[in-house]
Scaffold this motif. Structure first.
Motif, PDB file in Angstrom:
ATOM      1  N   ALA A  90       0.834  -1.208   0.000  1.00  0.00           N
ATOM      2  CA  ALA A  90       0.000   0.000   0.000  1.00  0.00           C
ATOM      3  C   ALA A  90       0.867   1.256   0.000  1.00  0.00           C
ATOM      4  O   ALA A  90       0.555   2.232  -0.707  1.00  0.00           O
ATOM      5  CB  ALA A  90      -0.918  -0.009   1.224  1.00  0.00           C
ATOM      6  N   MET A  91       1.947   1.237   0.764  1.00  0.00           N
ATOM      7  CA  MET A  91       2.833   2.403   0.813  1.00  0.00           C
ATOM      8  C   MET A  91       3.498   2.643  -0.546  1.00  0.00           C
ATOM      9  O   MET A  91       3.624   3.788  -0.979  1.00  0.00           O
ATOM     10  CB  MET A  91       3.879   2.217   1.912  1.00  0.00           C
ATOM     11  CG  MET A  91       3.287   2.312   3.309  1.00  0.00           C
ATOM     12  SD  MET A  91       4.396   1.769   4.620  1.00  0.00           S
ATOM     13  CE  MET A  91       5.777   2.840   4.395  1.00  0.00           C
ATOM     14  N   ILE A  92       3.903   1.565  -1.202  1.00  0.00           N
ATOM     15  CA  ILE A  92       4.513   1.703  -2.528  1.00  0.00           C
ATOM     16  C   ILE A  92       3.491   2.279  -3.505  1.00  0.00           C
ATOM     17  O   ILE A  92       3.791   3.212  -4.267  1.00  0.00           O
ATOM     18  CB  ILE A  92       5.057   0.346  -3.018  1.00  0.00           C
ATOM     19  CG1 ILE A  92       6.275  -0.063  -2.184  1.00  0.00           C
ATOM     20  CG2 ILE A  92       5.404   0.400  -4.508  1.00  0.00           C
ATOM     21  CD1 ILE A  92       6.714  -1.507  -2.383  1.00  0.00           C
ATOM     22  N   THR A  93       2.279   1.742  -3.477  1.00  0.00           N
ATOM     23  CA  THR A  93       1.229   2.209  -4.395  1.00  0.00           C
ATOM     24  C   THR A  93       0.905   3.677  -4.160  1.00  0.00           C
ATOM     25  O   THR A  93       0.868   4.476  -5.111  1.00  0.00           O
ATOM     26  CB  THR A  93      -0.038   1.347  -4.225  1.00  0.00           C
ATOM     27  OG1 THR A  93       0.283  -0.015  -4.523  1.00  0.00           O
ATOM     28  CG2 THR A  93      -1.155   1.814  -5.139  1.00  0.00           C
ATOM     29  N   HIS A  94       0.676   4.062  -2.917  1.00  0.00           N
ATOM     30  CA  HIS A  94       0.359   5.466  -2.621  1.00  0.00           C
ATOM     31  C   HIS A  94       1.566   6.367  -2.869  1.00  0.00           C
ATOM     32  O   HIS A  94       1.406   7.514  -3.311  1.00  0.00           O
ATOM     33  CB  HIS A  94      -0.150   5.614  -1.187  1.00  0.00           C
ATOM     34  CG  HIS A  94      -1.539   5.093  -0.991  1.00  0.00           C
ATOM     35  ND1 HIS A  94      -2.635   5.648  -1.604  1.00  0.00           N
ATOM     36  CD2 HIS A  94      -2.009   4.054  -0.246  1.00  0.00           C
ATOM     37  CE1 HIS A  94      -3.730   4.977  -1.257  1.00  0.00           C
ATOM     38  NE2 HIS A  94      -3.364   4.003  -0.438  1.00  0.00           N
ATOM     39  N   GLY A  98       2.110   9.809  -5.259  1.00  0.00           N
ATOM     40  CA  GLY A  98       2.381  11.065  -4.575  1.00  0.00           C
ATOM     41  C   GLY A  98       1.436  11.363  -3.431  1.00  0.00           C
ATOM     42  O   GLY A  98       1.270  12.511  -3.039  1.00  0.00           O
ATOM     43  N   GLU A  99       0.814  10.319  -2.891  1.00  0.00           N
ATOM     44  CA  GLU A  99      -0.157  10.482  -1.801  1.00  0.00           C
ATOM     45  C   GLU A  99       0.525  10.255  -0.449  1.00  0.00           C
ATOM     46  O   GLU A  99       0.329   9.246   0.206  1.00  0.00           O
ATOM     47  CB  GLU A  99      -1.323   9.504  -2.008  1.00  0.00           C
ATOM     48  CG  GLU A  99      -2.043   9.735  -3.305  1.00  0.00           C
ATOM     49  CD  GLU A  99      -3.018   8.626  -3.666  1.00  0.00           C
ATOM     50  OE1 GLU A  99      -3.940   8.923  -4.458  1.00  0.00           O
ATOM     51  OE2 GLU A  99      -2.880   7.485  -3.180  1.00  0.00           O
ATOM     52  N   SER A 100       1.309  11.242  -0.044  1.00  0.00           N
ATOM     53  CA  SER A 100       2.141  11.084   1.155  1.00  0.00           C
ATOM     54  C   SER A 100       1.315  10.922   2.432  1.00  0.00           C
ATOM     55  O   SER A 100       1.746  10.221   3.356  1.00  0.00           O
ATOM     56  CB  SER A 100       3.108  12.253   1.297  1.00  0.00           C
ATOM     57  OG  SER A 100       2.402  13.473   1.346  1.00  0.00           O
ATOM     58  N   ASN A 106      -0.545   4.409   6.197  1.00  0.00           N
ATOM     59  CA  ASN A 106      -0.157   3.006   6.039  1.00  0.00           C
ATOM     60  C   ASN A 106       1.032   2.658   6.919  1.00  0.00           C
ATOM     61  O   ASN A 106       1.120   1.536   7.440  1.00  0.00           O
ATOM     62  CB  ASN A 106       0.166   2.689   4.577  1.00  0.00           C
ATOM     63  CG  ASN A 106      -1.031   2.788   3.666  1.00  0.00           C
ATOM     64  OD1 ASN A 106      -0.907   3.237   2.527  1.00  0.00           O
ATOM     65  ND2 ASN A 106      -2.199   2.381   4.133  1.00  0.00           N
ATOM     66  N   LEU A 107       1.935   3.606   7.121  1.00  0.00           N
ATOM     67  CA  LEU A 107       3.088   3.375   7.992  1.00  0.00           C
ATOM     68  C   LEU A 107       2.636   3.185   9.443  1.00  0.00           C
ATOM     69  O   LEU A 107       3.173   2.344  10.171  1.00  0.00           O
ATOM     70  CB  LEU A 107       4.087   4.529   7.880  1.00  0.00           C
ATOM     71  CG  LEU A 107       5.367   4.394   8.696  1.00  0.00           C
ATOM     72  CD1 LEU A 107       6.135   3.136   8.294  1.00  0.00           C
ATOM     73  CD2 LEU A 107       6.243   5.625   8.524  1.00  0.00           C
ATOM     74  N   ILE A 108       1.639   3.934   9.859  1.00  0.00           N
ATOM     75  CA  ILE A 108       1.085   3.766  11.209  1.00  0.00           C
ATOM     76  C   ILE A 108       0.470   2.376  11.354  1.00  0.00           C
ATOM     77  O   ILE A 108       0.705   1.675  12.348  1.00  0.00           O
ATOM     78  CB  ILE A 108       0.054   4.873  11.516  1.00  0.00           C
ATOM     79  CG1 ILE A 108       0.751   6.224  11.624  1.00  0.00           C
ATOM     80  CG2 ILE A 108      -0.729   4.550  12.789  1.00  0.00           C
ATOM     81  CD1 ILE A 108      -0.183   7.417  11.633  1.00  0.00           C
ATOM     82  N   TYR A 109      -0.299   1.950  10.353  1.00  0.00           N
ATOM     83  CA  TYR A 109      -0.890   0.611  10.390  1.00  0.00           C
ATOM     84  C   TYR A 109       0.190  -0.470  10.385  1.00  0.00           C
ATOM     85  O   TYR A 109       0.074  -1.480  11.079  1.00  0.00           O
ATOM     86  CB  TYR A 109      -1.835   0.395   9.203  1.00  0.00           C
ATOM     87  CG  TYR A 109      -3.033   1.305   9.168  1.00  0.00           C
ATOM     88  CD1 TYR A 109      -3.579   1.854  10.328  1.00  0.00           C
ATOM     89  CD2 TYR A 109      -3.641   1.631   7.965  1.00  0.00           C
ATOM     90  CE1 TYR A 109      -4.686   2.695  10.282  1.00  0.00           C
ATOM     91  CE2 TYR A 109      -4.747   2.458   7.914  1.00  0.00           C
ATOM     92  CZ  TYR A 109      -5.263   2.990   9.072  1.00  0.00           C
ATOM     93  OH  TYR A 109      -6.359   3.808   9.029  1.00  0.00           O
ATOM     94  N   LEU A 110       1.236  -0.242   9.606  1.00  0.00           N
ATOM     95  CA  LEU A 110       2.359  -1.175   9.563  1.00  0.00           C
ATOM     96  C   LEU A 110       3.008  -1.287  10.938  1.00  0.00           C
ATOM     97  O   LEU A 110       3.290  -2.394  11.415  1.00  0.00           O
ATOM     98  CB  LEU A 110       3.379  -0.732   8.510  1.00  0.00           C
ATOM     99  CG  LEU A 110       4.582  -1.643   8.291  1.00  0.00           C
ATOM    100  CD1 LEU A 110       5.056  -1.531   6.848  1.00  0.00           C
ATOM    101  CD2 LEU A 110       5.729  -1.303   9.217  1.00  0.00           C
ATOM    102  N   ALA A 111       3.242  -0.156  11.577  1.00  0.00           N
ATOM    103  CA  ALA A 111       3.873  -0.158  12.901  1.00  0.00           C
ATOM    104  C   ALA A 111       2.996  -0.876  13.924  1.00  0.00           C
ATOM    105  O   ALA A 111       3.506  -1.632  14.774  1.00  0.00           O
ATOM    106  CB  ALA A 111       4.158   1.274  13.355  1.00  0.00           C
ATOM    107  N   LEU A 112       1.711  -0.672  13.853  1.00  0.00           N
ATOM    108  CA  LEU A 112       0.780  -1.349  14.749  1.00  0.00           C
ATOM    109  C   LEU A 112       0.841  -2.865  14.541  1.00  0.00           C
ATOM    110  O   LEU A 112       0.904  -3.640  15.502  1.00  0.00           O
ATOM    111  CB  LEU A 112      -0.633  -0.823  14.503  1.00  0.00           C
ATOM    112  CG  LEU A 112      -1.682  -0.975  15.578  1.00  0.00           C
ATOM    113  CD1 LEU A 112      -1.228  -0.396  16.902  1.00  0.00           C
ATOM    114  CD2 LEU A 112      -2.969  -0.296  15.123  1.00  0.00           C
ATOM    115  N   ALA A 113       0.851  -3.283  13.289  1.00  0.00           N
ATOM    116  CA  ALA A 113       0.939  -4.713  12.979  1.00  0.00           C
ATOM    117  C   ALA A 113       2.280  -5.297  13.423  1.00  0.00           C
ATOM    118  O   ALA A 113       2.335  -6.419  13.949  1.00  0.00           O
ATOM    119  CB  ALA A 113       0.722  -4.944  11.490  1.00  0.00           C
TER     120      ALA A 113
END
Length: 128
Positions: A90-94, A98-100, A106-113
Motif C-alpha cells: 500500500a505504501m509503494i502504491t500510494h 504522490g499520496e504522502s 499506512n506506515l502507522i498501520y504497519l507499525a501497529l501490525a
C-alpha cells in the motif's frame, strides 16, 4: 500490561481491516475510485481490488478470533506479519501516486501490525 496493549492494538487494527475490506468488496468500483485515497483502484482490475478486500476481511478475523476462541492463536501474529506485507504494498502504491498522507497512514498501520507480531511472537505469546 503489554497483553492489554496487544489486545487493544489487535482490536484497532481489526476494525481498520474490517472497514477497508467491506469498502473494497461492496462499494462499486467507480465510487471507490472517486473516494479520497481510492484513486489507485482505477489502476487495477476489479477482481484484484475485491481480492484485497477479502484478504482484509480475513485479516480482521485473524487478528482477533484465533486468540479469542483459543483455536490456533499463533495465527494472530502470523496475520500481523501478513498485514505488514500488505502495508508495504500500500505504501509503494500510494507513494508512486504522490499520496504522502496515505503513505504515512499506512506506515502507522504497519507499525501497529509489527507491534502485534513482535508482541505475540516474542513478548506475550499465547500459550496453550
Amino acid at each position: 500490561m503489554v497483553n492489554i496493549a496487544l489486545w487493544i492494538a489487535a482490536g484497532l487494527l481489526a476494525v481498520v481491516a474490517l472497514g477497508g475490506g467491506v469498502i473494497k468488496v461492496f462499494v462499486p468500483p467507480q465510487k471507490l475510485a472517486a473516494a479520497p485515497g481510492g484513486g489507485w483502484t482505477a489502476d487495477f482490475g476489479v477482481g484484484f481490488v475485491k481480492t484485497l478486500g477479502v484478504l482484509e476481511l480475513l485479516a480482521a478475523a485473524g487478528l482477533v478470533l484465533p486468540a479469542a476462541l483459543g483455536i490456533a492463536p499463533v495465527l494472530v501474529p502470523v496475520t500481523a506479519v501478513c498485514w505488514v506485507l500488505l502495508m508495504v504494498g500500500a505504501m509503494i502504491t500510494h507513494g508512486r501516486r504522490g499520496e504522502s498522507a496515505f503513505v504515512a497512514l499506512n506506515l502507522i498501520y504497519l507499525a501497529l501490525a509489527a507491534f502485534i507480531a513482535w508482541g505475540r511472537f516474542v513478548v506475550e505469546p499465547f500459550t496453550g
